[in-house]
Design an enzyme around this catalytic site. Structure first.
Site, PDB file in Angstrom:
ATOM      1  N   CYS A  29       0.825  -1.216   0.000  1.00  0.00           N
ATOM      2  CA  CYS A  29       0.000   0.000   0.000  1.00  0.00           C
ATOM      3  C   CYS A  29       0.862   1.271   0.000  1.00  0.00           C
ATOM      4  CB  CYS A  29      -0.895  -0.063   1.234  1.00  0.00           C
ATOM      5  SG  CYS A  29      -1.641   1.484   1.730  1.00  0.00           S
ATOM      6  N   CYS A  32       0.081   3.678   2.853  1.00  0.00           N
ATOM      7  CA  CYS A  32       0.597   3.188   4.138  1.00  0.00           C
ATOM      8  C   CYS A  32       2.050   3.616   4.314  1.00  0.00           C
ATOM      9  CB  CYS A  32       0.488   1.669   4.215  1.00  0.00           C
ATOM     10  SG  CYS A  32      -1.203   1.045   4.109  1.00  0.00           S
TER      11      CYS A  32
END
Length: 106
Positions: A29, A32
């Site tokens: 991600c 993230c």
């Protein structure tokens, strides 16, 4: 931030009488990774709370159970109950995260 590796460990942590903050993330991600660049300063500001992280690809079923539709997401739990949830679209900047914590932990 301590990693949660099992659903059993997760359930023990969220049963805390004090609020705990849990970040849901995944290794693939990009948002993230962006959050990881600024979350350290926020952890220092909110160091009176316990912080944990769950890789939603490694601990199956938790994201679905707690309606984590996007990552990264921050959830606050106390006494086994989900008190608050900030979805991925609203966790892109330090200000977004700080606003959430100030609203929910005041």
């Amino acid at each position: 931030m301590e990693a949660i590796k099992t659903e059993e460990q997760f359930n023990q942590i969220i049963a805390s009488e004090d609020p705990v903050i849990i970040k849901f993330y995944a290794d693939w991600c990009p948002d993230c990774k962006r959050m990881d660049m600024f979350i350290g300063d926020i952890l220092e500001q909110y160091n009176n709370y316990d912080w944990y992280e769950v890789n939603s690809d490694e601990v199956q079923g938790l994201a679905e159970k707690y309606e984590v539709m996007g990552i990264p997401s921050l959830l606050i739990f106390q006494n086994g109950e989900k008190l608050a949830h900030r979805h991925s679209a609203y966790t892109k900047t330090p200000d977004d995260v700080l606003e959430f914590l100030q609203e929910e932990l005041a």
